[in-house]
Design a protein around this motif. Sequence first.
Motif, PDB file in Angstrom:
ATOM      1  N   SER A  50      -2.060  -5.482  -0.938  1.00 38.02           N
ATOM      2  CA  SER A  50      -3.062  -6.257  -0.193  1.00 38.02           C
ATOM      3  C   SER A  50      -2.491  -6.781   1.124  1.00 38.02           C
ATOM      4  O   SER A  50      -3.179  -6.775   2.145  1.00 38.02           O
ATOM      5  CB  SER A  50      -3.602  -7.407  -1.040  1.00 38.02           C
ATOM      6  OG  SER A  50      -2.609  -8.369  -1.261  1.00 38.02           O
ATOM      7  N   ILE A  51      -1.231  -7.197   1.121  1.00 37.10           N
ATOM      8  CA  ILE A  51      -0.614  -7.673   2.364  1.00 37.10           C
ATOM      9  C   ILE A  51      -0.503  -6.535   3.374  1.00 37.10           C
ATOM     10  O   ILE A  51      -0.837  -6.695   4.549  1.00 37.10           O
ATOM     11  CB  ILE A  51       0.775  -8.297   2.067  1.00 37.10           C
ATOM     12  CG1 ILE A  51       0.602  -9.598   1.291  1.00 37.10           C
ATOM     13  CG2 ILE A  51       1.532  -8.553   3.362  1.00 37.10           C
ATOM     14  CD1 ILE A  51       1.895 -10.179   0.754  1.00 37.10           C
ATOM     15  N   GLU A  68       0.153  -6.922 -10.872  1.00 34.26           N
ATOM     16  CA  GLU A  68       0.030  -8.049  -9.953  1.00 34.26           C
ATOM     17  C   GLU A  68       1.027  -7.933  -8.811  1.00 34.26           C
ATOM     18  O   GLU A  68       0.683  -8.177  -7.648  1.00 34.26           O
ATOM     19  CB  GLU A  68       0.243  -9.378 -10.695  1.00 34.26           C
ATOM     20  CG  GLU A  68      -0.941  -9.820 -11.505  1.00 34.26           C
ATOM     21  CD  GLU A  68      -0.660 -11.063 -12.339  1.00 34.26           C
ATOM     22  OE1 GLU A  68       0.481 -11.569 -12.333  1.00 34.26           O
ATOM     23  OE2 GLU A  68      -1.600 -11.533 -13.008  1.00 34.26           O
ATOM     24  N   LYS A  69       2.259  -7.577  -9.119  1.00 31.84           N
ATOM     25  CA  LYS A  69       3.278  -7.430  -8.075  1.00 31.84           C
ATOM     26  C   LYS A  69       2.891  -6.332  -7.094  1.00 31.84           C
ATOM     27  O   LYS A  69       2.960  -6.513  -5.878  1.00 31.84           O
ATOM     28  CB  LYS A  69       4.639  -7.116  -8.696  1.00 31.84           C
ATOM     29  CG  LYS A  69       5.270  -8.279  -9.414  1.00 31.84           C
ATOM     30  CD  LYS A  69       6.582  -7.865 -10.048  1.00 31.84           C
ATOM     31  CE  LYS A  69       7.189  -8.988 -10.856  1.00 31.84           C
ATOM     32  NZ  LYS A  69       8.423  -8.585 -11.532  1.00 31.84           N
ATOM     33  N   LYS A 103      10.658  -8.675   0.619  1.00 39.86           N
ATOM     34  CA  LYS A 103       9.964  -8.684  -0.685  1.00 39.86           C
ATOM     35  C   LYS A 103       9.763  -7.264  -1.196  1.00 39.86           C
ATOM     36  O   LYS A 103       9.942  -6.985  -2.376  1.00 39.86           O
ATOM     37  CB  LYS A 103       8.600  -9.367  -0.558  1.00 39.86           C
ATOM     38  CG  LYS A 103       8.615 -10.840  -0.645  1.00 39.86           C
ATOM     39  CD  LYS A 103       7.188 -11.357  -0.632  1.00 39.86           C
ATOM     40  CE  LYS A 103       7.147 -12.856  -0.659  1.00 39.86           C
ATOM     41  NZ  LYS A 103       5.774 -13.376  -0.631  1.00 39.86           N
ATOM     42  N   ASN A 111      -0.141  -4.945  -6.586  1.00 39.30           N
ATOM     43  CA  ASN A 111      -1.380  -5.272  -5.879  1.00 39.30           C
ATOM     44  C   ASN A 111      -1.158  -6.297  -4.780  1.00 39.30           C
ATOM     45  O   ASN A 111      -1.785  -6.222  -3.716  1.00 39.30           O
ATOM     46  CB  ASN A 111      -2.445  -5.774  -6.861  1.00 39.30           C
ATOM     47  CG  ASN A 111      -2.982  -4.666  -7.731  1.00 39.30           C
ATOM     48  OD1 ASN A 111      -2.878  -3.490  -7.406  1.00 39.30           O
ATOM     49  ND2 ASN A 111      -3.552  -5.034  -8.863  1.00 39.30           N
ATOM     50  N   ASN A 112      -0.281  -7.261  -5.021  1.00 28.82           N
ATOM     51  CA  ASN A 112       0.012  -8.277  -4.016  1.00 28.82           C
ATOM     52  C   ASN A 112       0.614  -7.638  -2.767  1.00 28.82           C
ATOM     53  O   ASN A 112       0.175  -7.920  -1.646  1.00 28.82           O
ATOM     54  CB  ASN A 112       0.961  -9.331  -4.598  1.00 28.82           C
ATOM     55  CG  ASN A 112       1.237 -10.448  -3.640  1.00 28.82           C
ATOM     56  OD1 ASN A 112       0.421 -10.778  -2.793  1.00 28.82           O
ATOM     57  ND2 ASN A 112       2.399 -11.061  -3.765  1.00 28.82           N
ATOM     58  N   LEU A 113       1.592  -6.778  -2.949  1.00 29.23           N
ATOM     59  CA  LEU A 113       2.212  -6.110  -1.804  1.00 29.23           C
ATOM     60  C   LEU A 113       1.224  -5.187  -1.093  1.00 29.23           C
ATOM     61  O   LEU A 113       1.178  -5.149   0.141  1.00 29.23           O
ATOM     62  CB  LEU A 113       3.439  -5.327  -2.252  1.00 29.23           C
ATOM     63  CG  LEU A 113       4.671  -6.155  -2.598  1.00 29.23           C
ATOM     64  CD1 LEU A 113       5.730  -5.298  -3.255  1.00 29.23           C
ATOM     65  CD2 LEU A 113       5.223  -6.834  -1.361  1.00 29.23           C
TER      66      LEU A 113
END
Length: 196
Positions: A185-186, A178-179, A27, A181-183
């Motif tokens: 946070s993981i 969003e893209k 990803k 921040n999502n990465l």
Amino acid sequence: MDANIDLKKIWNKQETNVPKVEELFSKLDQFKRNSLLKLILVNLTLLLTILCIGFIWYYYKPELITTKIGIILCILAMIIFLVPYNSQWSLLSTQRTEPNSKDYLQNLIQLKEKQLFQQTTMLSNYFIMLSLGIGLYLFEYVSKMTISLGVVVYAATILWIGANWFYIRPKIIKRQQEKTNNLISIFKKLSKQLEN
């Protein structure tokens, strides 16, 4: 604490229902490729636009100084926008590192900071300079039109700039954040697990 910890091993030991580390890095690589492609397309588009504006200036030879200032402001806005935007290149073009380092998280955080600067400060400056440039550029040609047609031209231009500023720009920024921040946070969850 050792800087080279096997994230892959720790990630795969988790009992929660999370994606495998290979999927996570896949990803991230896809995100980097898409962002790099966008960076290249923005560069090509703005450079072609600069060439077209330069051709218009050379071919049509505007008479008023306002038109020339407008053209210079438009070109300058694009160049000023591209310089910090291209600073993302080094973060996006780096080859994939081994998944046993914290470089991914640091790269993502740096990328997010650069994107935030680009989305706030530089995009605002770009829109202001471009709007002023277009307004000054149009003055010479609108002054030769009837008043009603001139009002329509300026109203349509203001409407288009407003739609870009208030509708299109926020949607693009939100999707990009969003893209990222999502990465982030993981990868932060993964880093916290390393600290425990």
